[in-house]
Design a protein around this motif. Structure first.
Motif, PDB file in Angstrom:
ATOM      1  N   GLY A   1     151.624 105.044 100.585  1.00 20.13           N
ATOM      2  CA  GLY A   1     151.489 103.966 101.547  1.00 20.13           C
ATOM      3  C   GLY A   1     150.648 102.834 100.975  1.00 20.13           C
ATOM      4  N   THR A   2     150.429 101.829 101.789  1.00 17.12           N
ATOM      5  CA  THR A   2     149.545 100.719 101.412  1.00 17.12           C
ATOM      6  C   THR A   2     148.539 100.488 102.530  1.00 17.12           C
ATOM      7  OG1 THR A   2     150.941  98.971 102.361  1.00 17.12           O
ATOM      8  CG2 THR A   2     151.383  99.614 100.072  1.00 17.12           C
ATOM      9  N   VAL A   3     147.389  99.964 102.145  1.00 15.18           N
ATOM     10  CA  VAL A   3     146.336  99.719 103.128  1.00 15.18           C
ATOM     11  C   VAL A   3     145.666  98.388 102.806  1.00 15.18           C
ATOM     12  CG1 VAL A   3     144.606 100.981 101.765  1.00 15.18           C
ATOM     13  CG2 VAL A   3     144.289 100.727 104.241  1.00 15.18           C
ATOM     14  N   LYS A   4     145.287  97.662 103.836  1.00 21.05           N
ATOM     15  CA  LYS A   4     144.612  96.383 103.644  1.00 21.05           C
ATOM     16  C   LYS A   4     143.127  96.610 103.392  1.00 21.05           C
ATOM     17  CE  LYS A   4     147.778  93.687 106.562  1.00 21.05           C
ATOM     18  NZ  LYS A   4     148.349  92.903 105.458  1.00 21.05           N
ATOM     19  N   LEU A   5     142.614  96.052 102.285  1.00 26.01           N
ATOM     20  CA  LEU A   5     141.209  96.200 101.933  1.00 26.01           C
ATOM     21  C   LEU A   5     140.602  94.831 101.633  1.00 26.01           C
ATOM     22  CD1 LEU A   5     141.300  99.283  99.517  1.00 26.01           C
ATOM     23  CD2 LEU A   5     140.586  99.253 101.914  1.00 26.01           C
ATOM     24  N   PRO A   6     139.374  94.587 102.107  1.00 25.26           N
ATOM     25  CA  PRO A   6     138.690  93.311 101.800  1.00 25.26           C
ATOM     26  C   PRO A   6     138.095  93.376 100.394  1.00 25.26           C
ATOM     27  CG  PRO A   6     137.283  94.679 103.160  1.00 25.26           C
ATOM     28  CD  PRO A   6     138.573  95.452 102.985  1.00 25.26           C
ATOM     29  N   MET A   7     138.938  93.206  99.383  1.00 22.11           N
ATOM     30  CA  MET A   7     138.515  93.473  98.011  1.00 22.11           C
ATOM     31  C   MET A   7     137.358  92.593  97.559  1.00 22.11           C
ATOM     32  SD  MET A   7     140.100  96.109  97.071  1.00 22.11           S
ATOM     33  CE  MET A   7     139.385  96.098  95.429  1.00 22.11           C
ATOM     34  N   SER A   8     137.267  91.363  98.037  1.00 31.33           N
ATOM     35  CA  SER A   8     136.156  90.504  97.607  1.00 31.33           C
ATOM     36  C   SER A   8     134.805  91.075  98.040  1.00 31.33           C
ATOM     37  CB  SER A   8     136.327  89.089  98.164  1.00 31.33           C
ATOM     38  OG  SER A   8     136.309  89.086  99.581  1.00 31.33           O
ATOM     39  N   LYS A   9     134.793  91.885  99.102  1.00 34.17           N
ATOM     40  CA  LYS A   9     133.562  92.541  99.547  1.00 34.17           C
ATOM     41  C   LYS A   9     133.317  93.860  98.811  1.00 34.17           C
ATOM     42  CE  LYS A   9     134.046  90.690 104.260  1.00 34.17           C
ATOM     43  NZ  LYS A   9     132.938  89.714 104.165  1.00 34.17           N
ATOM     44  N   ILE A  10     134.366  94.418  98.226  1.00 36.91           N
ATOM     45  CA  ILE A  10     134.277  95.716  97.562  1.00 36.91           C
ATOM     46  C   ILE A  10     133.926  95.576  96.082  1.00 36.91           C
ATOM     47  CG2 ILE A  10     135.686  97.708  96.846  1.00 36.91           C
ATOM     48  CD1 ILE A  10     137.158  97.401  99.557  1.00 36.91           C
ATOM     49  N   TYR A  11     134.353  94.475  95.461  1.00 41.54           N
ATOM     50  CA  TYR A  11     134.035  94.249  94.052  1.00 41.54           C
ATOM     51  C   TYR A  11     132.534  94.047  93.865  1.00 41.54           C
ATOM     52  CZ  TYR A  11     138.979  93.670  92.786  1.00 41.54           C
ATOM     53  OH  TYR A  11     140.314  93.870  92.554  1.00 41.54           O
ATOM     54  N   ARG A  12     132.026  94.518  92.723  1.00 41.20           N
ATOM     55  CA  ARG A  12     130.621  94.360  92.352  1.00 41.20           C
ATOM     56  C   ARG A  12     130.528  93.661  91.001  1.00 41.20           C
ATOM     57  NH1 ARG A  12     130.123  94.422  96.693  1.00 41.20           N
ATOM     58  NH2 ARG A  12     129.205  95.893  98.152  1.00 41.20           N
ATOM     59  N   ASN A  13     129.339  93.161  90.677  1.00 45.41           N
ATOM     60  CA  ASN A  13     129.102  92.381  89.457  1.00 45.41           C
ATOM     61  C   ASN A  13     129.833  91.040  89.489  1.00 45.41           C
ATOM     62  OD1 ASN A  13     127.438  94.374  88.391  1.00 45.41           O
ATOM     63  ND2 ASN A  13     129.111  95.342  87.263  1.00 45.41           N
TER      64      ASN A  13
END
Length: 324
Positions: free
Chosen positions: A58-70
Protein backbone atom coordinates in the motif's frame (compact mmCIF):
# COMPACT_ATOMS: atom_id res chain seq x y z
CA UNK A 1 -50.11 22.83 -48.46
CA UNK A 2 -47.45 20.14 -47.78
CA UNK A 3 -46.04 18.54 -50.89
CA UNK A 4 -44.64 15.05 -51.33
CA UNK A 5 -41.17 16.59 -51.42
CA UNK A 6 -41.77 18.36 -48.11
CA UNK A 7 -42.96 15.08 -46.58
CA UNK A 8 -39.88 13.22 -47.75
CA UNK A 9 -37.59 15.95 -46.39
CA UNK A 10 -39.45 15.91 -43.09
CA UNK A 11 -39.25 12.11 -42.86
CA UNK A 12 -35.51 12.17 -43.63
CA UNK A 13 -34.96 14.76 -40.90
CA UNK A 14 -36.87 12.70 -38.37
CA UNK A 15 -34.90 9.58 -39.32
CA UNK A 16 -31.62 11.47 -39.06
CA UNK A 17 -32.55 12.87 -35.67
CA UNK A 18 -33.56 9.43 -34.43
CA UNK A 19 -30.27 7.98 -35.66
CA UNK A 20 -28.30 10.71 -33.93
CA UNK A 21 -30.17 10.17 -30.69
CA UNK A 22 -29.44 6.45 -30.66
CA UNK A 23 -25.76 7.26 -31.17
CA UNK A 24 -25.65 9.49 -28.09
CA UNK A 25 -24.32 7.90 -24.88
CA UNK A 26 -26.93 7.00 -22.29
CA UNK A 27 -26.92 9.39 -19.35
CA UNK A 28 -27.69 6.46 -17.05
CA UNK A 29 -24.73 4.43 -18.27
CA UNK A 30 -22.41 7.43 -17.90
CA UNK A 31 -23.01 7.52 -14.16
CA UNK A 32 -20.81 5.22 -12.08
CA UNK A 33 -19.21 5.44 -8.66
CA UNK A 34 -15.58 6.53 -8.44
CA UNK A 35 -13.49 3.42 -7.66
CA UNK A 36 -10.72 5.10 -5.67
CA UNK A 37 -8.15 2.32 -5.86
CA UNK A 38 -5.65 0.83 -8.28
CA UNK A 39 -5.63 -2.63 -9.79
CA UNK A 40 -3.88 -5.38 -7.83
CA UNK A 41 -0.38 -4.09 -7.18
CA UNK A 42 2.24 -6.56 -8.30
CA UNK A 43 4.90 -6.33 -10.98
CA UNK A 44 7.11 -9.09 -12.39
CA UNK A 45 10.54 -9.08 -13.94
CA UNK A 46 13.17 -11.66 -14.82
CA UNK A 47 16.59 -11.77 -13.23
CA UNK A 48 18.54 -14.42 -15.10
CA UNK A 49 16.51 -17.59 -14.60
CA UNK A 50 14.69 -16.21 -11.55
CA UNK A 51 11.35 -14.42 -11.52
CA UNK A 52 10.93 -11.51 -9.14
CA UNK A 53 7.53 -10.17 -8.16
CA UNK A 54 7.35 -6.73 -6.60
CA UNK A 55 4.43 -6.55 -4.18
CA UNK A 56 2.77 -3.45 -2.77
CA UNK A 57 1.66 -3.32 0.84
CA UNK A 58 0.00 0.00 0.00
CA UNK A 59 0.91 3.67 0.16
CA UNK A 60 0.64 6.13 3.01
CA UNK A 61 0.87 9.91 3.19
CA UNK A 62 3.81 11.12 5.30
CA UNK A 63 4.95 14.69 6.09
CA UNK A 64 8.49 13.95 4.93
CA UNK A 65 9.81 17.49 5.45
CA UNK A 66 9.09 17.00 9.18
CA UNK A 67 10.61 13.51 9.23
CA UNK A 68 13.92 14.32 7.52
CA UNK A 69 16.85 15.26 9.76
CA UNK A 70 20.12 17.14 9.11
CA UNK A 71 18.17 19.61 7.00
CA UNK A 72 15.94 22.51 7.99
CA UNK A 73 12.24 21.70 7.63
CA UNK A 74 11.64 24.70 5.35
CA UNK A 75 14.55 23.67 3.11
CA UNK A 76 13.25 20.11 2.87
CA UNK A 77 9.76 21.37 2.07
CA UNK A 78 11.09 23.74 -0.62
CA UNK A 79 13.06 20.90 -2.19
CA UNK A 80 10.07 18.55 -2.14
CA UNK A 81 7.79 21.26 -3.54
CA UNK A 82 10.20 21.67 -6.45
CA UNK A 83 9.81 17.92 -7.06
CA UNK A 84 5.98 18.00 -6.78
CA UNK A 85 6.00 16.25 -3.39
CA UNK A 86 5.06 19.07 -1.05
CA UNK A 87 2.95 18.59 2.04
CA UNK A 88 2.28 14.94 2.71
CA UNK A 89 4.22 12.77 0.28
CA UNK A 90 2.67 9.52 -0.94
CA UNK A 91 5.07 6.86 0.34
CA UNK A 92 5.13 3.27 -0.89
CA UNK A 93 5.70 0.21 1.26
CA UNK A 94 7.07 -2.58 -0.93
CA UNK A 95 8.03 -6.23 -0.48
CA UNK A 96 9.50 -8.64 -3.02
CA UNK A 97 9.01 -12.30 -3.85
CA UNK A 98 11.82 -14.26 -5.54
CA UNK A 99 10.92 -17.48 -7.37
CA UNK A 100 14.12 -19.43 -8.01
CA UNK A 101 12.28 -22.34 -9.59
CA UNK A 102 12.98 -24.48 -6.52
CA UNK A 103 11.63 -22.22 -3.80
CA UNK A 104 9.77 -19.02 -3.04
CA UNK A 105 11.56 -16.42 -0.95
CA UNK A 106 9.81 -13.31 0.38
CA UNK A 107 11.93 -10.28 1.24
CA UNK A 108 10.21 -8.15 3.88
CA UNK A 109 6.65 -8.70 5.03
CA UNK A 110 4.77 -5.40 5.02
CA UNK A 111 2.82 -3.85 7.87
CA UNK A 112 -0.06 -6.22 8.55
CA UNK A 113 -2.62 -4.41 10.70
CA UNK A 114 -0.10 -2.26 12.57
CA UNK A 115 -0.13 0.97 10.57
CA UNK A 116 -3.69 1.57 9.44
CA UNK A 117 -6.04 0.68 6.58
CA UNK A 118 -4.06 2.41 3.82
CA UNK A 119 -1.44 -0.32 4.22
CA UNK A 120 -1.59 -4.04 4.97
CA UNK A 121 -2.31 -5.11 1.38
CA UNK A 122 0.59 -7.56 1.02
CA UNK A 123 -1.28 -10.86 1.42
CA UNK A 124 -4.03 -9.76 -0.98
CA UNK A 125 -1.42 -8.84 -3.58
CA UNK A 126 0.50 -12.09 -3.07
CA UNK A 127 -2.72 -13.93 -3.85
CA UNK A 128 -3.55 -11.64 -6.77
CA UNK A 129 -0.13 -12.41 -8.23
CA UNK A 130 -0.97 -16.13 -8.27
CA UNK A 131 0.67 -17.39 -5.08
CA UNK A 132 -0.49 -18.43 -1.62
CA UNK A 133 1.22 -17.54 1.65
CA UNK A 134 1.52 -21.26 2.44
CA UNK A 135 3.74 -21.70 -0.63
CA UNK A 136 6.45 -19.37 0.67
CA UNK A 137 9.51 -21.28 1.89
CA UNK A 138 11.56 -18.46 3.42
CA UNK A 139 11.02 -14.90 4.61
CA UNK A 140 14.12 -12.71 4.87
CA UNK A 141 13.85 -9.35 6.63
CA UNK A 142 16.09 -6.42 5.80
CA UNK A 143 15.32 -5.30 9.36
CA UNK A 144 12.59 -5.56 12.01
CA UNK A 145 10.78 -2.23 11.84
CA UNK A 146 6.98 -2.45 11.84
CA UNK A 147 6.61 -1.72 8.12
CA UNK A 148 8.82 -4.73 7.32
CA UNK A 149 7.75 -7.25 9.96
CA UNK A 150 4.18 -6.27 10.85
CA UNK A 151 2.74 -8.60 8.21
CA UNK A 152 4.38 -11.67 9.70
CA UNK A 153 1.45 -12.39 12.01
CA UNK A 154 -2.27 -11.86 12.30
CA UNK A 155 -4.12 -12.44 15.56
CA UNK A 156 -0.90 -13.87 16.97
CA UNK A 157 -0.62 -16.57 14.29
CA UNK A 158 2.06 -16.93 11.64
CA UNK A 159 0.87 -15.69 8.25
CA UNK A 160 3.62 -17.62 6.44
CA UNK A 161 2.95 -20.92 8.14
CA UNK A 162 5.48 -23.01 6.23
CA UNK A 163 8.25 -20.42 6.01
CA UNK A 164 11.45 -20.07 7.98
CA UNK A 165 12.09 -16.48 9.04
CA UNK A 166 15.64 -15.14 8.63
CA UNK A 167 17.05 -12.00 10.31
CA UNK A 168 20.55 -10.60 10.78
CA UNK A 169 21.92 -11.76 14.15
CA UNK A 170 22.70 -8.32 15.57
CA UNK A 171 19.26 -7.11 14.45
CA UNK A 172 17.62 -9.98 16.33
CA UNK A 173 19.79 -9.31 19.38
CA UNK A 174 18.87 -5.63 19.46
CA UNK A 175 15.10 -6.07 19.20
CA UNK A 176 14.42 -9.48 20.74
CA UNK A 177 16.86 -9.30 23.65
CA UNK A 178 16.43 -5.67 24.59
CA UNK A 179 17.30 -4.67 28.15
CA UNK A 180 14.98 -3.00 30.62
CA UNK A 181 16.16 0.49 29.69
CA UNK A 182 15.34 -0.05 26.01
CA UNK A 183 11.93 -1.48 26.85
CA UNK A 184 11.19 1.54 29.03
CA UNK A 185 12.31 4.04 26.39
CA UNK A 186 9.41 6.06 24.93
CA UNK A 187 10.63 5.60 21.36
CA UNK A 188 12.30 2.19 21.41
CA UNK A 189 9.94 0.52 23.89
CA UNK A 190 6.90 0.23 21.59
CA UNK A 191 9.14 -0.94 18.76
CA UNK A 192 10.63 -3.66 20.95
CA UNK A 193 7.13 -4.83 21.90
CA UNK A 194 6.12 -4.87 18.24
CA UNK A 195 9.21 -6.89 17.28
CA UNK A 196 8.47 -9.47 19.96
CA UNK A 197 4.84 -9.70 18.86
CA UNK A 198 5.64 -10.21 15.17
CA UNK A 199 8.81 -12.30 15.29
CA UNK A 200 8.05 -14.22 18.51
CA UNK A 201 5.62 -16.76 16.99
CA UNK A 202 8.29 -17.87 14.51
CA UNK A 203 10.84 -18.25 17.31
CA UNK A 204 8.39 -20.31 19.36
CA UNK A 205 7.59 -22.54 16.37
CA UNK A 206 11.26 -23.23 15.67
CA UNK A 207 10.94 -21.35 12.36
CA UNK A 208 13.49 -18.63 13.09
CA UNK A 209 17.14 -18.41 12.04
CA UNK A 210 19.73 -15.64 12.14
CA UNK A 211 22.61 -14.90 9.79
CA UNK A 212 25.89 -13.09 10.34
CA UNK A 213 27.06 -9.76 8.97
CA UNK A 214 27.54 -9.95 5.19
CA UNK A 215 26.66 -13.65 5.31
CA UNK A 216 24.19 -15.75 3.34
CA UNK A 217 20.71 -15.88 4.92
CA UNK A 218 20.02 -19.01 2.84
CA UNK A 219 22.09 -20.74 0.15
CA UNK A 220 22.20 -18.65 -3.01
CA UNK A 221 21.15 -15.41 -1.30
CA UNK A 222 23.73 -12.98 0.09
CA UNK A 223 23.58 -9.98 2.39
CA UNK A 224 25.47 -6.74 2.95
CA UNK A 225 25.38 -5.06 6.34
CA UNK A 226 24.21 -1.44 6.11
CA UNK A 227 23.92 -0.72 9.83
CA UNK A 228 22.59 2.62 11.01
CA UNK A 229 18.92 2.70 10.19
CA UNK A 230 18.84 -0.22 12.62
CA UNK A 231 21.84 -2.11 14.05
CA UNK A 232 21.48 -5.09 11.71
CA UNK A 233 19.87 -3.42 8.72
CA UNK A 234 21.00 -5.47 5.71
CA UNK A 235 20.62 -5.40 1.97
CA UNK A 236 19.69 -8.79 0.51
CA UNK A 237 21.66 -9.82 -2.58
CA UNK A 238 20.24 -12.05 -5.32
CA UNK A 239 22.18 -13.09 -8.45
CA UNK A 240 21.27 -15.32 -11.38
CA UNK A 241 23.07 -15.89 -14.67
CA UNK A 242 25.30 -12.85 -14.24
CA UNK A 243 22.47 -10.46 -13.27
CA UNK A 244 22.26 -8.92 -9.82
CA UNK A 245 19.81 -7.06 -7.62
CA UNK A 246 20.13 -5.83 -4.04
CA UNK A 247 16.97 -5.42 -1.99
CA UNK A 248 17.91 -2.29 -0.07
CA UNK A 249 15.34 -2.09 2.69
CA UNK A 250 15.47 1.47 4.03
CA UNK A 251 18.68 2.82 2.52
CA UNK A 252 16.57 5.69 1.19
CA UNK A 253 13.18 7.11 2.11
CA UNK A 254 11.84 8.50 -1.14
CA UNK A 255 13.60 8.85 -4.47
CA UNK A 256 14.71 12.47 -4.61
CA UNK A 257 16.09 14.45 -1.65
CA UNK A 258 18.46 11.88 -0.16
CA UNK A 259 19.96 11.18 -3.60
CA UNK A 260 21.10 14.79 -3.80
CA UNK A 261 21.92 14.95 -0.10
CA UNK A 262 22.82 11.49 1.30
CA UNK A 263 23.70 13.09 4.63
CA UNK A 264 19.99 13.76 5.23
CA UNK A 265 18.58 11.17 7.63
CA UNK A 266 15.13 10.35 9.00
CA UNK A 267 13.52 10.21 12.42
CA UNK A 268 13.36 6.42 12.20
CA UNK A 269 17.15 5.95 12.01
CA UNK A 270 18.41 4.38 15.24
CA UNK A 271 21.91 5.77 14.56
CA UNK A 272 21.68 8.87 12.37
CA UNK A 273 25.42 9.19 11.65
CA UNK A 274 25.87 5.54 10.68
CA UNK A 275 22.71 5.58 8.55
CA UNK A 276 24.12 8.48 6.51
CA UNK A 277 27.43 6.65 6.07
CA UNK A 278 25.66 3.46 4.97
CA UNK A 279 23.60 5.39 2.41
CA UNK A 280 26.68 7.06 0.90
CA UNK A 281 28.38 3.68 0.53
CA UNK A 282 25.30 2.01 -0.95
CA UNK A 283 24.71 4.82 -3.47
CA UNK A 284 28.32 4.83 -4.64
CA UNK A 285 28.49 1.06 -5.03
CA UNK A 286 25.20 0.85 -6.95
CA UNK A 287 26.20 3.72 -9.25
CA UNK A 288 29.66 2.27 -9.93
CA UNK A 289 28.59 -1.33 -10.47
CA UNK A 290 25.25 -0.57 -12.15
CA UNK A 291 23.25 -3.47 -10.69
CA UNK A 292 19.53 -3.24 -10.02
CA UNK A 293 18.33 -2.12 -6.61
CA UNK A 294 14.93 -2.43 -4.98
CA UNK A 295 13.78 0.04 -2.35
CA UNK A 296 11.09 -0.53 0.24
CA UNK A 297 9.96 3.11 0.05
CA UNK A 298 10.58 4.06 -3.56
CA UNK A 299 7.43 4.55 -5.63
CA UNK A 300 6.04 1.10 -6.50
CA UNK A 301 7.39 -1.19 -7.87
CA UNK A 302 10.49 0.38 -6.32
CA UNK A 303 13.07 -1.15 -8.67
CA UNK A 304 15.67 0.77 -10.63
CA UNK A 305 19.27 1.94 -10.93
CA UNK A 306 21.39 4.64 -9.33
CA UNK A 307 23.47 6.99 -11.46
CA UNK A 308 25.70 9.93 -10.71
CA UNK A 309 24.54 13.35 -11.90
CA UNK A 310 25.65 16.97 -11.59
CA UNK A 311 24.26 17.34 -8.06
CA UNK A 312 25.21 13.93 -6.61
CA UNK A 313 23.07 10.88 -7.46
CA UNK A 314 19.83 10.19 -9.26
CA UNK A 315 17.28 7.39 -8.98
CA UNK A 316 16.38 5.93 -12.39
CA UNK A 317 13.21 3.76 -12.19
CA UNK A 318 13.08 0.57 -14.20
CA UNK A 319 11.36 0.99 -17.56
CA UNK A 320 7.98 -0.74 -17.54
CA UNK A 321 7.72 -3.97 -19.53
CA UNK A 322 4.41 -5.65 -20.31
CA UNK A 323 6.19 -8.95 -21.04
CA UNK A 324 9.67 -10.33 -20.63
Amino acid sequence: MQTRRDLLKSSAGIALAASAMTALPSVVFARAPVVGRQAASFYRLKLGSYEITALSDGTVKLPMSKIYRNIAEQDAEAYLTNHFQSGESETSVNAFLVNTGDRLVLIDAGTGDLLGPALGKLVANIEASGYKTAQIDHVILTHIHADHSGGLVIDGKRVFENAILHVNAREAEFWLKADAAAKADKVLGPQVAQAEKCVGPYVEAGKFETFGDNAAPIPGFGSVLHAGHTPGHSGIIVESEGEKIIFWGDIAHGAVLQYDQPEVTVDFDVDQKEAAKARAIAFADAADRKYLVAGAHHAFPGIGHVRRDETNYEWVPLVYKATY
